[in-house]
Write a protein that holds these residues in place. Sequence first.
Motif, PDB file in Angstrom:
ATOM      1  N   ILE A 202       0.859  -1.179   0.000  1.00 37.12           N
ATOM      2  CA  ILE A 202       0.000   0.000   0.000  1.00 37.12           C
ATOM      3  C   ILE A 202       0.896   1.229   0.000  1.00 37.12           C
TER       4      ILE A 202
ATOM      5  N   GLN B 161       1.014   5.647  -0.182  1.00 30.55           N
ATOM      6  CA  GLN B 161       0.281   6.905  -0.012  1.00 30.55           C
ATOM      7  C   GLN B 161       0.180   7.593  -1.370  1.00 30.55           C
ATOM      8  N   ASP B 162      -0.993   8.119  -1.685  1.00 29.68           N
ATOM      9  CA  ASP B 162      -1.171   8.911  -2.900  1.00 29.68           C
ATOM     10  C   ASP B 162      -0.862  10.365  -2.563  1.00 29.68           C
TER      11      ASP B 162
ATOM     12  N   LEU C 218      -4.646   3.037   8.986  1.00 27.64           N
ATOM     13  CA  LEU C 218      -4.608   3.929   7.829  1.00 27.64           C
ATOM     14  C   LEU C 218      -5.493   5.132   8.124  1.00 27.64           C
TER      15      LEU C 218
ATOM     16  N   TYR D 227      -4.987   6.376  -1.465  1.00 28.47           N
ATOM     17  CA  TYR D 227      -3.900   5.404  -1.450  1.00 28.47           C
ATOM     18  C   TYR D 227      -3.849   4.641  -2.769  1.00 28.47           C
TER      19      TYR D 227
END
Length: 239
Positions: free
Chosen positions: A91, A93-94, A139, A144
């Motif tokens: 996963i 982070q965007d 989270l 994401y």
Amino acid sequence: MVKLLSVRLSHLLLLFCLLFTASSNAALLFSQDPLTARSPVASGPISTAGFKLIDNFSLSSDVELTQIDFWTSESIDPLFQTRSNVFDIAIYQDNGNLLVGAPIWSTVVSVFNSEITKVLDPITQLFSHSLSLATPQSLASGNYYFQVAAASNNTIDGSPGPIGALPVGWQSANGVPGAPPALLLSGNQIIPQVPAANMAFSLTGNVVQTIPVPSTLWLMVMVLLSGLFYRGSTKQLHH
């Protein structure tokens, strides 16, 4: 008196923790269901394709991730039906650009080690994979990327192969109106995928809810604290 006061204060702190933050029961946090027709998109390690496949997801609340499910489309020939068995899952982070940093969570899991389950659906002829997280992953709300790719030893028997690892055939998702399509990741560079598609996966976990404390509770706490200190002062005067 000091010991009694300490015990009662610790009880108050525990009460605050229970009232301020609570987790709901396990719920579906995000889901993109698989197409029933087989439509995989290849995703593999550097040794095979140079690209890993990532897809966007968003969370509107802080969560604790406890389970990940995704689907693959593979040959059901007896000799090749277990080609995807070792997965590199992550996963990111965007950050709102076409670069990502290191994964905020990642794992390599193997069917052979029973770290992830794999089940063939006799109707769709798709394989579903389910991973239960031993430790829930926290989270925060936000955007994401989720990755499913082949690990470097993703071969039929899980041992290193002579031509490198086999890619994963991640199944495309059913129509998701307005959802951003999946993207390719090479190193830390995000590359738009052609043709555009969404990928089939779901995330399950607990929604972390912050519960505001009513003013009447604050008043009750202040009265209780005042009473504790008053009793302590009275005992000291009597002694």
